[in-house]
Design an enzyme around this catalytic site. Structure first.
Site, PDB file in Angstrom:
ATOM      1  N   ARG A 136       0.903  -0.987   0.047  1.00  0.00           N
ATOM      2  CA  ARG A 136      -0.068  -0.114   0.060  1.00  0.00           C
ATOM      3  C   ARG A 136       0.740   1.180   0.008  1.00  0.00           C
ATOM      4  NH1 ARG A 136      -3.375  -2.567  -1.815  1.00  0.00           N
ATOM      5  NH2 ARG A 136      -5.185  -3.113  -1.286  1.00  0.00           N
ATOM      6  N   GLU A 166      -3.515   7.723  -5.943  1.00  0.00           N
ATOM      7  CA  GLU A 166      -3.682   7.074  -7.080  1.00  0.00           C
ATOM      8  C   GLU A 166      -4.823   7.508  -7.787  1.00  0.00           C
ATOM      9  OE1 GLU A 166      -3.327   2.717  -6.366  1.00  0.00           O
ATOM     10  OE2 GLU A 166      -1.331   3.139  -5.708  1.00  0.00           O
ATOM     11  N   HIS A 194       0.259   0.372 -10.022  1.00  0.00           N
ATOM     12  CA  HIS A 194      -0.577  -0.397  -9.006  1.00  0.00           C
ATOM     13  C   HIS A 194      -1.096  -1.594 -10.134  1.00  0.00           C
ATOM     14  CE1 HIS A 194      -3.357  -0.545  -5.671  1.00  0.00           C
ATOM     15  NE2 HIS A 194      -3.089  -1.976  -5.893  1.00  0.00           N
TER      16      HIS A 194
END
Length: 330
Positions: A246, A275, A293
C-alpha cells in the site's frame, strides 16, 4: 465467522437483490450474472457524488480499489447489506461505519497472491539489473552496456516486512535464487517460517540486515508512514526497497531524498500515496522503477477474484452465509 445481526438474509426469501458494480469487467462473475435473483447494474468508476446518489437503491455493492466507500456514502445507503471488494485491501472502505449499520464488508484475500508475488519479484529483477533504463536506452538506438552494470540477487539478504500469503510466496521463490530470507511479522507462524527457510527477526534487525526490503503489510495506523527518514537511517547503505503493498506505508519524499543522497540504492514501487499520483517526486527520481498498481493485474488473478467475490455475494444473500468478512464478529 458469522456477522452478529438480525438483518442477515434468509434462504428462500424469493426477492430480487439489486447489485451495483463500480467496474466494468464481468469476466468470472457467471454465478452472479446468471442468477435470476440478482439484478446487476454497472456504473464504471463513479465519482463520490455519483456514488452517493446511486447507492440509495442497492442491496449490494461490488468495488475495486478506485472507489472509496466513505461514511457519508454509507449513511445514505439505506438498503445496503453487503460491500464486496474484488481484491485484498479494504482501506478504501470505512469499515467502522459499515459495521455500525450492519453491513458486511468482504474481500478476496488469496485471489491475487501469485500475481502479486510474481510482480514483486519482477520489480526486484528490474531494479537489480536496470531493465527499464537499459530497455529505454536501446529503444533510443543507444548501445550502452557500461552504464547498466547490475547486481545479482544470489547471496543477498531479502528482508520481508509482513509474512502473509504474498510475502510467503515471494520468500519461497527467492529462496531458490540463493537469497537469504529474513522477515518481520508479529503474527507469523514460527514453524511455517522455519519450514520455508525464513528466519524471523525483529523489525529493526530486518532493517539493519537486509539488502532488499520488500513490504507486504496491510495499511493501518501502525504501518502508515512506516518507511520514513528515521527508519531509513537504520537500514544498510545501498539497500533497495520494493513496495507492492500500500502506497501510504512509504513516505515518498523521504524515500526520494534517501535515494538522491545515496543511502538507498534504488526502489521499485507499484503503489502510491494517491492514485493516480498527485505528487510525482518519487516517480521522477532516478533509480526508481515504477508501475501503476499492477501487482494484481493479471488475467488469471482477475478471474479468480471475480469468481470468488461473486460466489461470496450470492451465498450471503441467498443462504445467509458470510465468508471472507473483514468486519465480522465471532
Amino acid at each position: 465467522m458469522i456477522f452478529e445481526t438480525a438483518k442477515n438474509p434468509k434462504k428462500g426469501a424469493g426477492k430480487m437483490y439489486n447489485i451495483l458494480m463500480t467496474y466494468d469487467n464481468t469476466e468470472g462473475l457467471d454465478a452472479l450474472l446468471s442468477n435470476k435473483e440478482f439484478k446487476v447494474d454497472i456504473h464504471n468508476k463513479p465519482s463520490q457524488e455519483e456514488l452517493k446518489e446511486l447507492i440509495k437503491d442497492y442491496n449490494g455493492l461490488l468495488i475495486r480499489s478506485e472507489v472509496k466507500v466513505t461514511s457519508d456514502i454509507i449513511d445514505v445507503a439505506g438498503k445496503l447489506k453487503f460491500i464486496g471488494r474484488a481484491g485484498t485491501g479494504v482501506d478504501n472502505v470505512d469499515k467502522e461505519a459499515a459495521t455500525k449499520k450492519g453491513i458486511i464488508v468482504a474481500n478476496v484475500p488469496g485471489g491475487n497472491t501469485i500475481s502479486a508475488a510474481e510482480h514483486t519479484i519482477g520489480l526486484m529483477f528490474s531494479l537489480a539489473r536496470h531493465i527499464p533504463e537499459s530497455y529505454k536506452s536501446l529503444k533510443n538506438r543507444k548501445w550502452d552496456r557500461k552504464n547498466f552494470v547490475g547486481t545479482e540477487l544470489f547471496g543477498k539478504t531479502l528482508g520481508l516486512i509482513g509474512l502473509g500469503r504474498i510475502g510467503s510466496e515471494v520468500a519461497k521463490r527467492l529462496n531458490t535464487f540463493g537469497m537469504k530470507v529474513i522477515a518481520y511479522d508479529p503474527f507469523a507462524n514460527q514453524e511455517a517460517a522455519k519450514n520455508n527457510n525464513i528466519e524471523l527477526k525483529s523489525i529493526d534487525e530486518v532493517f539493519a540486515q537486509a539488502d532488499y526490503i520488500s513490504i507486504h503489510s496491510p495499511l493501518n495506523d501502525s504501518t502508515r508512514g512506516m518507511i520514513n527518514a528515521d527508519v531509513i537511517k537504520k537500514m544498510k547503505d545501498g539497500v533497495r526497497i520494493i513496495n507492492c503493498a500500500r502506497g501510504p506505508i512509504v513516505n515518498e519524499k523521504d524515500l526520494s531524498d534517501a535515494i538522491k543522497s545515496g543511502k538507498v540504492a534504488g526502489a521499485a514501487i507499484d503503489v502510491f500515496a494517491k492514485e493516480p499520483p498527485e505528487d510525482w517526486t518519487l516517480i521522477d527520481t532516478d533509480k526508481v522503477v515504477v508501475t501503476p498498481h499492477l501487482a494484481a493485474s493479471t488475467d488469471e488473478a482477475q478471474v479468480r477474484i471475480a469468481k470468488e467475490i461473486g460466489e461470496v455475494l450470492v451465498d450471503f444473500f441467498t443462504k445467509g452465509i458470510v465468508r471472507n468478512a473483514v468486519n465480522a464478529k465471532k
